[in-house]
Write a protein that holds these residues in place. Structure first.
Motif, PDB file in Angstrom:
ATOM      1  N   SER A  12       0.828  -1.211   0.000  1.00  0.00           N
ATOM      2  CA  SER A  12       0.000   0.000   0.000  1.00  0.00           C
ATOM      3  C   SER A  12       0.861   1.259   0.000  1.00  0.00           C
ATOM      4  O   SER A  12       0.514   2.261  -0.639  1.00  0.00           O
ATOM      5  CB  SER A  12      -0.939   0.004   1.215  1.00  0.00           C
ATOM      6  N   SER A  13       2.012   1.233   0.697  1.00  0.00           N
ATOM      7  CA  SER A  13       2.924   2.385   0.677  1.00  0.00           C
ATOM      8  C   SER A  13       3.493   2.587  -0.722  1.00  0.00           C
ATOM      9  O   SER A  13       3.600   3.711  -1.206  1.00  0.00           O
ATOM     10  CB  SER A  13       4.061   2.183   1.675  1.00  0.00           C
ATOM     11  N   ALA A  14       3.860   1.481  -1.360  1.00  0.00           N
ATOM     12  CA  ALA A  14       4.401   1.559  -2.726  1.00  0.00           C
ATOM     13  C   ALA A  14       3.351   2.109  -3.682  1.00  0.00           C
ATOM     14  O   ALA A  14       3.661   2.933  -4.555  1.00  0.00           O
ATOM     15  CB  ALA A  14       4.870   0.178  -3.177  1.00  0.00           C
ATOM     16  N   ARG A  15       2.120   1.669  -3.541  1.00  0.00           N
ATOM     17  CA  ARG A  15       1.054   2.169  -4.405  1.00  0.00           C
ATOM     18  C   ARG A  15       0.873   3.674  -4.223  1.00  0.00           C
ATOM     19  O   ARG A  15       0.717   4.421  -5.202  1.00  0.00           O
ATOM     20  CB  ARG A  15      -0.262   1.453  -4.094  1.00  0.00           C
ATOM     21  N   GLY A  16       0.898   4.140  -2.971  1.00  0.00           N
ATOM     22  CA  GLY A  16       0.758   5.571  -2.711  1.00  0.00           C
ATOM     23  C   GLY A  16       1.868   6.377  -3.343  1.00  0.00           C
ATOM     24  O   GLY A  16       1.636   7.462  -3.890  1.00  0.00           O
ATOM     25  N   ARG A  17       3.097   5.848  -3.304  1.00  0.00           N
ATOM     26  CA  ARG A  17       4.238   6.571  -3.855  1.00  0.00           C
ATOM     27  C   ARG A  17       4.179   6.649  -5.387  1.00  0.00           C
ATOM     28  O   ARG A  17       4.435   7.709  -5.965  1.00  0.00           O
ATOM     29  CB  ARG A  17       5.531   5.908  -3.391  1.00  0.00           C
ATOM     30  N   ILE A  18       3.845   5.552  -6.035  1.00  0.00           N
ATOM     31  CA  ILE A  18       3.793   5.591  -7.507  1.00  0.00           C
ATOM     32  C   ILE A  18       2.613   6.436  -7.976  1.00  0.00           C
ATOM     33  O   ILE A  18       2.701   7.137  -8.990  1.00  0.00           O
ATOM     34  CB  ILE A  18       3.738   4.167  -8.104  1.00  0.00           C
ATOM     35  N   ASN A  19       1.506   6.430  -7.230  1.00  0.00           N
ATOM     36  CA  ASN A  19       0.369   7.277  -7.585  1.00  0.00           C
ATOM     37  C   ASN A  19       0.725   8.756  -7.438  1.00  0.00           C
ATOM     38  O   ASN A  19       0.292   9.590  -8.248  1.00  0.00           O
ATOM     39  CB  ASN A  19      -0.839   6.946  -6.707  1.00  0.00           C
ATOM     40  N   ALA A  20       1.524   9.084  -6.421  1.00  0.00           N
ATOM     41  CA  ALA A  20       1.968  10.469  -6.238  1.00  0.00           C
ATOM     42  C   ALA A  20       2.832  10.913  -7.409  1.00  0.00           C
ATOM     43  O   ALA A  20       2.740  12.057  -7.871  1.00  0.00           O
ATOM     44  CB  ALA A  20       2.733  10.614  -4.925  1.00  0.00           C
ATOM     45  N   VAL A  21       3.677  10.015  -7.897  1.00  0.00           N
ATOM     46  CA  VAL A  21       4.536  10.322  -9.047  1.00  0.00           C
ATOM     47  C   VAL A  21       3.694  10.536 -10.301  1.00  0.00           C
ATOM     48  O   VAL A  21       3.930  11.480 -11.071  1.00  0.00           O
ATOM     49  CB  VAL A  21       5.565   9.192  -9.256  1.00  0.00           C
ATOM     50  N   VAL A  22       2.704   9.687 -10.517  1.00  0.00           N
ATOM     51  CA  VAL A  22       1.828   9.841 -11.685  1.00  0.00           C
ATOM     52  C   VAL A  22       1.059  11.150 -11.609  1.00  0.00           C
ATOM     53  O   VAL A  22       0.925  11.872 -12.613  1.00  0.00           O
ATOM     54  CB  VAL A  22       0.866   8.631 -11.794  1.00  0.00           C
ATOM     55  N   ASN A  23       0.542  11.500 -10.438  1.00  0.00           N
ATOM     56  CA  ASN A  23      -0.165  12.782 -10.278  1.00  0.00           C
ATOM     57  C   ASN A  23       0.767  13.963 -10.545  1.00  0.00           C
ATOM     58  O   ASN A  23       0.341  14.995 -11.088  1.00  0.00           O
ATOM     59  CB  ASN A  23      -0.744  12.884  -8.866  1.00  0.00           C
TER      60      ASN A  23
END
Length: 475
Positions: free
Chosen positions: A136-147
């Motif tokens: 879940s932490s990894a998902r949050g980080r990659i989503n932040a990069v995409v945003n």
């Protein structure tokens, strides 16, 4: 290369970090000057408290990531320092990765595997597999990069027409139920860099109501109440309110003194206390509802309010010894939970001040949760060593179970179980009746499982060569 520290988190060699500006405000230069010491500025925006800035490993600000944060700030209707801190902490992880791998986040390649974002995704998955971070932490980080990239494109800060994008948008479709039980298909925008997070196994012996809750049985509640007899009065009353009204900690700790006086009890021995938006007493999402408090408990609260101990705590607090103050304060005069109204008052006060070093300190029930874990549970286990841990929020579920069972026992003739469920739904402020229905057969379901478990274990144990069975045969 990443290294694993004692706390189990992944770290990089890069020294990039997030720093916080206590009071951030954009200024506009009034006139051209030869040097900065002669410059004259005027305020060009509102003041934002605890605003995060991303610093590179060499100590200089990251131009592109801080520009992103500023652009995002411009688009934000209501600034929340926690939200921005979370975004900054996710992006600084990407900054560290870029510095370690000597990559440029704005250099795009036709082969997407060469792009920094794709390589960062690969690193995150490696860290998941190594147990350094959660999925879940990894998902949050990659989503932040995409945003981050999406906003750069929207603001024309990168030439994506020429170089393309480091990811592709995809759409996923899920089925959702509305509050009436009708199903419909909902399209969710995602991207091809998304990291899958396995669904958490549902605890069949828990009620999902603002988290997984485990109601305490009446015997367990009695043990808790007995242990509370040695606690200080404010903790006793806080726990009583949770167990006998079902109120959340946020609501209990933001009740104001003025709200309890000049209220008459109804024919059933309750005072009806409006809470939520516009009342000064917080609820989840500020949903308006009415809290029913037993008259005996209201009288105990009033006695506590007039006590010397409570008065001394109010004198140390922001509101002073007035009816505007909270019923419950810590020994230091600080709130157990900072209300939305006080948060706004403190924010405006710091903004109006010429001082830039004032820090906004907010409380969210940490003292109560710590008391439960560090004091109350150890006290209980002095006499009940096997007593299971529980959360403060489990007291709300315990109230819901108590209330439902009481309603079912006294259900008027001709009424079905739904009448009791609807009453509990109203008392607990559930938006969806499906949440309340979870309480309906909770205890009977546990008893049924226990019975089945005992029956099949008894039938199988005669074939098991356990040390206990062998000892019995030898004797």
């Amino acid at each position: 290369m990443s290294t694993k520290l004692k706390n189990g988190q992944s770290r990089y060699q890069s020294q990039a970090k997030v720093v916080t500006i206590k009071k951030f405000q954009l200024l506009m230069l009034n006139k051209a000057v030869r040097c900065i010491d002669d410059a004259e500025f005027e305020k060009n925006s509102d003041a934002y408290l605890e605003f995060p800035i991303i610093m590179q490993g060499d100590g200089s600000p990251s131009v592109i990531f801080n520009l992103y944060l500023l652009k995002k700030l411009q688009q934000t209707v209501q600034y929340n320092c926690k939200t921005f801190a979370s975004i900054a902490n996710q992006l600084v992880d990407f900054q560290r990765f870029l510095e370690d791998e000597k990559l440029d986040c704005l250099q795009f390649h036709n082969i997407k595997q060469f792009n920094a974002a794709f390589r960062y995704r690969t690193r995150l998955i490696d860290q998941i597999n190594a147990g350094l971070i959660s999925a879940s932490s990894a998902r949050g980080r990659i989503n932040a990069v995409v945003n981050f990239y999406r906003l750069l494109v929207a603001e024309n800060l990168v030439d994506h027409q020429r170089y393309g994008m480091p990811f592709e948008d995809v759409y996923k479709y899920i089925m959702v139920d509305n509050e009436f039980g009708a199903r419909r298909q909902l399209a969710i925008k995602s991207h091809d860099l998304a990291i899958h997070v396995p669904a958490k196994a549902h605890n069949s012996e828990a009620i999902v109501d603002g988290g997984e809750l485990s109601p305490l049985f009446v015997k367990e509640q009695a043990i808790v109440l007995t242990a509370l007899q040695k606690s200080s009065r404010e903790y006793q009353l806080i726990f009583y309110l949770a167990l006998f009204t079902g109120a959340r900690l946020q609501t209990i700790c933001t009740i104001r003194i003025k709200c309890l006086f000049n209220r008459e009890s109804d024919s059933h021995g309750f005072i009806r206390l409006p809470v939520g938006a516009g009342t000064g007493i917080d609820t989840k999402f500020q949903k308006p509802m009415t809290l029913l408090i037993q008259n005996w408990l209201v009288q105990d609260l009033k006695i506590y309010i007039k006590s010397e101990q409570a008065q001394q705590r109010r004198q140390k607090s922001n509101y002073g010894d007035s009816d505007e103050n909270y019923v419950f304060l810590t020994k230091l005069g600080t709130p157990f939970y900072t209300s939305k109204a006080e948060q706004q008052e403190l924010t405006e006060k710091i903004k109006a001040s010429d001082l830039f070093g004032s820090k906004l300190k907010l409380y969210e029930g940490e003292a109560v949760r710590s008391y439960l874990k560090m004091v109350l549970l150890p006290e209980i286990r002095l006499t009940e060593p096997q007593f299971q841990s529980f959360k403060f929020h489990d007291l709300r579920a315990s109230f819901g179970m108590n209330l439902l069972e009481s309603q079912l026992q006294h259900l008027p003739e001709g009424h079905n179980h739904l009448t009791a469920v609807e009453y509990v739904q109203a008392r607990m402020g559930h938006s969806n009746i499906s949440t309340t229905l979870q309480y309906l057969n909770y205890k009977s379901r546990l008893q049924w499982r226990s019975k089945i478990q005992h029956e099949y274990e008894s039938s199988l144990m005669k074939y098991v060569m356990s040390s206990e069975n062998l000892a019995g045969e030898l004797s």
